[in-house]
Each structure stands twice: as structure tokens, then as C-alpha cells.
Design a protein around this motif. Structure first.
Motif, PDB file in Angstrom:
ATOM      1  N   MET A  72       0.834  -1.158  -0.018  1.00 42.57           N
ATOM      2  CA  MET A  72       0.120  -0.090   0.038  1.00 42.57           C
ATOM      3  C   MET A  72       0.863   1.309   0.101  1.00 42.57           C
ATOM      4  SD  MET A  72      -3.046   1.118   2.864  1.00 42.57           S
ATOM      5  CE  MET A  72      -1.877   1.220   4.165  1.00 42.57           C
ATOM      6  N   PHE A  73       1.924   1.185   0.852  1.00 48.40           N
ATOM      7  CA  PHE A  73       2.766   2.648   1.003  1.00 48.40           C
ATOM      8  C   PHE A  73       3.802   2.566  -0.081  1.00 48.40           C
ATOM      9  CE2 PHE A  73       0.648   2.699   5.298  1.00 48.40           C
ATOM     10  CZ  PHE A  73       0.181   3.891   5.157  1.00 48.40           C
ATOM     11  N   SER A  74       4.103   1.684  -1.112  1.00 45.96           N
ATOM     12  CA  SER A  74       5.426   1.679  -1.738  1.00 45.96           C
ATOM     13  C   SER A  74       5.715   2.780  -2.493  1.00 45.96           C
ATOM     14  CB  SER A  74       5.142   0.330  -2.964  1.00 45.96           C
ATOM     15  OG  SER A  74       3.837   0.863  -3.775  1.00 45.96           O
ATOM     16  N   SER A  75       4.861   3.505  -2.903  1.00 43.80           N
ATOM     17  CA  SER A  75       5.135   4.793  -3.685  1.00 43.80           C
ATOM     18  C   SER A  75       5.446   5.762  -2.693  1.00 43.80           C
ATOM     19  CB  SER A  75       3.773   5.258  -4.631  1.00 43.80           C
ATOM     20  OG  SER A  75       4.279   6.578  -4.900  1.00 43.80           O
ATOM     21  N   LEU A  76       4.796   6.015  -1.612  1.00 46.85           N
ATOM     22  CA  LEU A  76       5.112   7.080  -0.352  1.00 46.85           C
ATOM     23  C   LEU A  76       6.242   6.626   0.239  1.00 46.85           C
ATOM     24  CD1 LEU A  76       4.401   9.219   1.211  1.00 46.85           C
ATOM     25  CD2 LEU A  76       3.112   7.518   2.859  1.00 46.85           C
ATOM     26  N   THR A  77       6.697   5.365   0.318  1.00 48.27           N
ATOM     27  CA  THR A  77       7.946   4.802   1.073  1.00 48.27           C
ATOM     28  C   THR A  77       9.144   5.353   0.082  1.00 48.27           C
ATOM     29  OG1 THR A  77       6.958   3.045   2.134  1.00 48.27           O
ATOM     30  CG2 THR A  77       9.413   2.937   1.789  1.00 48.27           C
ATOM     31  N   GLU A  78       8.950   5.052  -1.341  1.00 48.79           N
ATOM     32  CA  GLU A  78      10.158   5.200  -2.234  1.00 48.79           C
ATOM     33  C   GLU A  78      10.344   6.744  -2.297  1.00 48.79           C
ATOM     34  OE1 GLU A  78      10.649   4.752  -7.121  1.00 48.79           O
ATOM     35  OE2 GLU A  78       9.367   3.812  -6.194  1.00 48.79           O
ATOM     36  N   LYS A  79       9.420   7.472  -2.175  1.00 47.69           N
ATOM     37  CA  LYS A  79       9.612   8.976  -2.263  1.00 47.69           C
ATOM     38  C   LYS A  79      10.341   9.595  -0.993  1.00 47.69           C
ATOM     39  CE  LYS A  79       5.775   9.933  -5.621  1.00 47.69           C
ATOM     40  NZ  LYS A  79       4.520  10.359  -5.738  1.00 47.69           N
ATOM     41  N   ILE A  80       9.505   9.415   0.234  1.00 42.56           N
ATOM     42  CA  ILE A  80      10.292   9.715   1.402  1.00 42.56           C
ATOM     43  C   ILE A  80      11.676   9.010   1.825  1.00 42.56           C
ATOM     44  CG2 ILE A  80       9.777   9.532   4.014  1.00 42.56           C
ATOM     45  CD1 ILE A  80       6.951  10.052   3.388  1.00 42.56           C
ATOM     46  N   ASP A  81      11.752   7.924   1.396  1.00 42.78           N
ATOM     47  CA  ASP A  81      13.137   7.378   1.485  1.00 42.78           C
ATOM     48  C   ASP A  81      14.123   8.015   0.691  1.00 42.78           C
ATOM     49  OD1 ASP A  81      15.052   5.270   2.529  1.00 42.78           O
ATOM     50  OD2 ASP A  81      14.989   4.497   0.505  1.00 42.78           O
ATOM     51  N   GLY A  82      14.050   8.593  -0.641  1.00 37.38           N
ATOM     52  CA  GLY A  82      14.829   9.166  -1.380  1.00 37.38           C
ATOM     53  C   GLY A  82      15.213  10.604  -0.656  1.00 37.38           C
ATOM     54  N   VAL A  83      14.148  11.242  -0.120  1.00 33.52           N
ATOM     55  CA  VAL A  83      14.386  12.627   0.559  1.00 33.52           C
ATOM     56  C   VAL A  83      15.144  12.338   1.843  1.00 33.52           C
ATOM     57  CG1 VAL A  83      13.091  14.502   1.831  1.00 33.52           C
ATOM     58  CG2 VAL A  83      12.090  13.292  -0.307  1.00 33.52           C
ATOM     59  N   LEU A  84      14.792  11.438   2.617  1.00 37.20           N
ATOM     60  CA  LEU A  84      15.577  11.160   4.067  1.00 37.20           C
ATOM     61  C   LEU A  84      16.949  10.685   3.472  1.00 37.20           C
ATOM     62  CD1 LEU A  84      12.761   9.816   6.265  1.00 37.20           C
ATOM     63  CD2 LEU A  84      13.482  12.236   5.805  1.00 37.20           C
ATOM     64  N   LYS A  85      17.202   9.874   2.590  1.00 37.88           N
ATOM     65  CA  LYS A  85      18.541   9.480   2.299  1.00 37.88           C
ATOM     66  C   LYS A  85      19.695  10.720   2.122  1.00 37.88           C
ATOM     67  CE  LYS A  85      18.562   5.965  -0.259  1.00 37.88           C
ATOM     68  NZ  LYS A  85      18.503   5.044  -1.289  1.00 37.88           N
ATOM     69  N   LYS A  86      19.113  11.585   1.383  1.00 37.52           N
ATOM     70  CA  LYS A  86      19.846  13.036   1.217  1.00 37.52           C
ATOM     71  C   LYS A  86      20.359  13.444   2.460  1.00 37.52           C
ATOM     72  CE  LYS A  86      17.648  14.095  -2.957  1.00 37.52           C
ATOM     73  NZ  LYS A  86      16.901  14.796  -3.837  1.00 37.52           N
ATOM     74  N   LEU A  87      19.301  13.246   3.447  1.00 31.32           N
ATOM     75  CA  LEU A  87      19.526  14.192   4.835  1.00 31.32           C
ATOM     76  C   LEU A  87      20.629  13.234   5.613  1.00 31.32           C
ATOM     77  CD1 LEU A  87      16.069  15.333   5.886  1.00 31.32           C
ATOM     78  CD2 LEU A  87      17.968  16.859   4.934  1.00 31.32           C
ATOM     79  N   ARG A  88      20.310  11.907   5.429  1.00 32.98           N
ATOM     80  CA  ARG A  88      21.276  10.898   6.293  1.00 32.98           C
ATOM     81  C   ARG A  88      22.833  11.100   6.013  1.00 32.98           C
ATOM     82  NH1 ARG A  88      16.613   7.193   6.092  1.00 32.98           N
ATOM     83  NH2 ARG A  88      17.509   6.480   4.082  1.00 32.98           N
ATOM     84  N   SER A  89      23.055  11.195   4.402  1.00 30.59           N
ATOM     85  CA  SER A  89      24.352  11.422   3.961  1.00 30.59           C
ATOM     86  C   SER A  89      24.779  12.662   4.309  1.00 30.59           C
ATOM     87  CB  SER A  89      24.342  10.913   2.290  1.00 30.59           C
ATOM     88  OG  SER A  89      23.260  11.714   1.647  1.00 30.59           O
ATOM     89  N   ALA A  90      24.149  13.639   4.496  1.00 26.53           N
ATOM     90  CA  ALA A  90      24.830  14.912   4.700  1.00 26.53           C
ATOM     91  C   ALA A  90      25.672  15.163   5.956  1.00 26.53           C
ATOM     92  CB  ALA A  90      23.698  15.946   4.544  1.00 26.53           C
ATOM     93  N   GLY A  91      26.655  15.474   6.087  1.00 23.71           N
ATOM     94  CA  GLY A  91      27.648  15.783   7.109  1.00 23.71           C
ATOM     95  C   GLY A  91      26.964  16.893   7.805  1.00 23.71           C
ATOM     96  N   VAL A  92      26.806  17.909   7.169  1.00 21.39           N
ATOM     97  CA  VAL A  92      26.338  19.154   7.890  1.00 21.39           C
ATOM     98  C   VAL A  92      25.066  19.614   7.393  1.00 21.39           C
ATOM     99  CG1 VAL A  92      26.736  21.365   8.130  1.00 21.39           C
ATOM    100  CG2 VAL A  92      28.728  19.998   8.218  1.00 21.39           C
TER     101      VAL A  92
END
Length: 463
Positions: free
Chosen positions: A1-21
Motif C-alpha cells: 500500500m505504501f510502496s510509492s510513498l515509501t520510495e519518495k520519502i526514503d529518497g528525501v531522507l537518504k539525502k539528509l542521512r548522507s549529509a555531514g552538515v
């Protein structure tokens, strides 16, 4: 059910996780994308506005931005707010101090209410409780027959009227008689399957109000179709105003619903989602855990639920027997077939993958390397081929020569090439199982480590 939402949010949060600052503007921009993803998932706009506001207020403070891992801190805040949005923790059924516990099921026509009554009855019986179903839907043709069939399949009695119920008074009296029968015969639970109705139909809603006043149920559960999106929230608000519902059961979440109803329901009416209907079968009703669902939405998986489902499908004795056969290299095609059948009990391949961390990546990898057949269909063909073998062939695949393979292919409606592929898959799976179980009895292997990881997740999420 949440596959599309998960994919989009995961992409956004992945950028934040990888950012050092992280700067405040980075977080605000990321949350704009999260807001858009939630709106596209049909989440109520007021709920989205409040959710983003709370996350932004916590995520843009100096404590987060100046920490050593600001990206991880933001992800943690998003997870906590998602969990709280859906109810913080699992809410079970309220039981009566003196049996029976009366559960009144309400909802629109076509939401799956009668089927859900059968599923809930199964939940009671699995807990060792005696339950009575009451066919209180006087208008839908064959409603009582459907409930009776469900009751027969579960060995649960059904209280039925011997003639059609024509008036509101007759419906109320019949429901009261069902509850009285449950009390007199020592039942632990009574489930009322009331008639489906539109929330704008004042006369029919008055009938529900009269039934509730007569039987004083411990639970008034609204059965709502998750595929109706934001309209499910509007329906919930109307039913709650008239009946003061105690909880919600969302059905058909295994379909292509975008998830807006699930994320909006608690915030809209302040009542918890208690169960999710994940299929048509009687065992396809799962308790709703907000913390686990928040993890699934953020692509972290739901290892705990997967372990619990596996424990229900695989007994400890079966697991030990399998481990011994794997470690001694005596696993047969018959064992292979039995394991496929047990895996099918866990749900569809999409449901299983959705519970694993990195579900989106796993699904894309599987789709890239998958044949034109769906995994479920391929597994059925595998079972058909193994069933077409003799007991001797299933216990020793090495005797399958060319002639035997032709017979197996003909008997299962497949080809010799597919039989050869099956044997190759079996040998690959046997080696994989040996790696997962550790190769030696008592050694945890990768599955043991996965279970430990589930316990660690639970410990980290506990207050």
C-alpha cells in the motif's frame, strides 16, 4: 500500500542521512518534498500541515542541526512523529469485566464488514475464547447466509433470525436477544454484524443508535475501506459523531490504496486503528502497530511483524527438523515444497518484502531479474512439478533422468527445461538455507542475527 510513498520519502531522507552538515534551509526543502509525497498519498491536508509543522519545529533547532549526526536525528524525529500521528502504540480490544464482550461492527456497504466479523471471530477463538456471531443485517440479500458460512468454516455459532426483520424495533430486539443468548450460554464474546448504510441516511443511523443503546457494547468498531482515500476520513467523522466509535478496522490495504486513510484516521477522529484487513482469508486480520508501520513507511522494514508471522506459520519442532536436515544435507524436494507452502502463508511476495529493511531496493532488484511470471504463480508451478513426482523422486532428485523429467513435465503442464530449472533452484535454496541456519544445529546463522536485530529495534523504540 505504501510502496510509492515509501520510495519518495526514503529518497528525501537518504539525502539528509548522507549529509555531514545540515542547514535549516536544507531541512525545510526536504520537508517540502515530504509534504508533497504525503498529499499525493491522499493524506488529509490539515493532517499534513500539522505533521510538517511539528517536524520542522523539532528538526530546525540548534540541538539537531549542531549534532554530530543531524541527518539521523531528523529521520528519528520524522519516525517519532509518524508513529504518534497513527497512535503511538497498539490499541487492543476493551474486554468486559463480566462476559460477554460485545463488539458492534458498523460501516458502509461494501467495506468488508461481514468478512471482517468472521476474521475477528477467529481472533477470539485463537485466544481460546468462545464467540457468537449475530447476523443483524436485515437488508442485504444473503448477508445472514454469508455470515453463517463464515461461522461454519470457523466452527463458530451464528444467531440468525427465522424471518426478515422489517422494522427498527425488530432489529433492536433481535440484537438484544443475541447478546442475551451469549450471556446465558457463557460466551466470551458477541460480535454484531449490523447492516451497512450511508452515513448521510438519518433513519438507518438512528437504527444503529438504538441498537447501541440497547446492547451497550464495549467496542463500536468502524469498518472502513482503505481504498476510498480521504472519503474514509469523512465517513469516520460522521459515524463517530453519531455513535462515538471506539476504534477503526481498515480493510483492503493489500490493494493499491495510497495509504491516506490510515495516516489520517487517528488525527481526524482521535480514535485508534485497531486492526488491518490484509486479504480475503479468515486469518488476514493483523493488529495495527503504529511504530512498526512508521518504520515500514520510512523503508526501515518491520522485522518484528515478519518474525511473529513466521512463528505462527512455523512451529519450533518444524524449524528444528528443517535445520537438522539442512545441516546434514538431507533436505529433499518434498521438504522444499512444504517450505514453499509455509512461506505462502506469510502473505504475498510484496507483503513479505515490505517488512524487510530496504524494501524498495529489494523490490526493484527482484523486478529487474524476474521472469514474466509473478512470484506467486511461479511458486504454484514449482509445487505442481514436485506433486507430479513419485515419493521416491521427491526424496532423491538424482534419479530424475530424461524420461522421468518428461513424465513430470507432462503431469504438471510444464516443460523439461522448467523441471531442470526447478532442480537448480532447489539446490541453490538448499545451499542458501544452510547459510541462513548456520550449517550446524544450534548455530544461529543469519536468521538468528535477524531476530536479534528485531529485538534491538524493539528495545530502541521502547520509551
Amino acid at each position: 500500500m505504501f510502496s510509492s510513498l515509501t520510495e519518495k520519502i526514503d529518497g528525501v531522507l537518504k539525502k539528509l542521512r548522507s549529509a555531514g552538515v545540515l542547514k535549516e534551509q536544507d531541512v525545510i526543502q526536504a520537508l517540502k518534498e515530504v509534504r508533497l509525497a504525503l498529499l499525493e498519498a491522499d493524506v488529509n491536508f490539515r493532517v499534513v500541515k500539522d505533521f510538517i509543522g511539528r517536524v520542522q519545529g523539532k528538526a530546525t533547532g540548534s540541538t539537531v542541526l549542531e549534532s554530530l549526526t543531524p541527518g539521523q536525528q531528523v529521520v528519528k524525529i520524522v519516525w517519532e512523529e509518524l508513529r504518534d500521528l497513527m497512535g503511538h502504540e497498539h490499541s487492543g480490544l476493551s474486554l468486559a469485566s463480566q462476559p460477554p464482550t460485545v463488539v458492534m461492527m458498523v460501516g458502509l456497504q461494501g467495506a468488508g464488514k461481514t468478512t471482517t466479523c468472521g476474521k475477528l471471530a477467529r481472533v477470539f477463538t485463537q485466544q481460546g475464547k468462545r464467540v457468537l456471531l449475530v447476523a443483524a443485517d436485515p437488508r442485504r440479500p444473503a448477508a445472514a447466509e454469508q455470515l453463517a458460512a463464515l461461522g461454519a468454516s470457523l466452527d463458530v455459532p451464528v444467531h440468525r433470525a427465522d424471518r426478515p426483520l422489517a422494522t427498527r424495533e425488530e432489529v433492536v430486539r433481535f440484537c438484544s436477544e443475541g447478546v442475551l443468548r451469549g450471556r446465558d450460554h457463557g460466551y466470551d464474546g458477541v460480535i454484531l454484524d449490523t447492516g451497512g448504510r450511508l452515513h448521510v441516511d438519518d433513519e438507518l443511523m438512528r437504527e444503529l443508535e438504538a441498537v447501541k443503546a440497547s446492547v451497550t457494547p464495549q467496542e463500536v468498531l468502524l469498518v472502513a475501506d482503505a481504498m476510498t482515500g480521504q472519503e474514509a476520513v469523512n465517513v469516520a467523522e460522521q459515524f463517530d459523531q453519531r455513535l462515538d466509535v471506539t476504534g477503526v478496522i481498515l480493510t483492503k490495504i493489500e490493494g493499491d490504496a495510497r495509504g491516506g486513510a490510515l495516516l489520517s484516521m487517528r488525527a481526524a477522529i482521535g480514535k485508534p486503528v485497531k486492526y488491518l484487513g490484509v486479504g480475503e482469508k479468515s486469518d488476514a486480520l493483523e493488529p495495527f502497530h503504529p511504530d512498526r508501520m512508521a518504520s515500514r513507511i520510512l523503508g526501515m522494514g518491520d522485522v518484528l511483524s515478519l518474525i511473529e508471522k513466521a512463528q505462527r506459520s512455523f512451529s519450533q519442532e518444524q524449524a528444528l527438523t528443517l535445520q537438522k536436515r539442512v545441516s546434514s544435507n538431507t533436505l529433499t524436494l518434498e521438504d522444499f515444497r512444504d517450505q514453499i507452502k509455509r512461506v505462502n502463508k506469510l502473505g504475498s511476495m510484496d507483503q513479505i518484502l515490505g517488512m524487510l529493511p530496504g524494501a524498495g531496493k529489494l523490490k526493484s532488484m527482484m523486478n529487474a531479474g524476474m521472469s514474466h511470471e509473478l512470484p506467486e504463480k511461479e511458486m504454484k508451478r514449482v509445487v505442481a512439478m514436485i506433486d507430479s513426482m513419485t515419493p521416491v523422486e521427491r526424496s532423491d532428485h538424482t534419479i530424475l533422468n530424461g524420461g522421468r523429467k518428461k513424465r513430470v513435465a507432462k503431469g504438471s503442464g510444464t516443460s523439461v527445461q522448467e523441471v531442470n530449472r526447478l532442480i537448480k533452484q532447489f539446490l541453490t535454496a538448499r545451499n542458501m538455507l544452510k547459510s541462513l541456519t548456520g550449517g550446524k544445529p544450534g548455530k544461529p546463522g543469519k536468521l538468528g542475527k535477524l531476530k536479534k536485530r528485531g529485538k534491538l529495534i524493539r528495545a530502541l523504540q521502547s520509551p
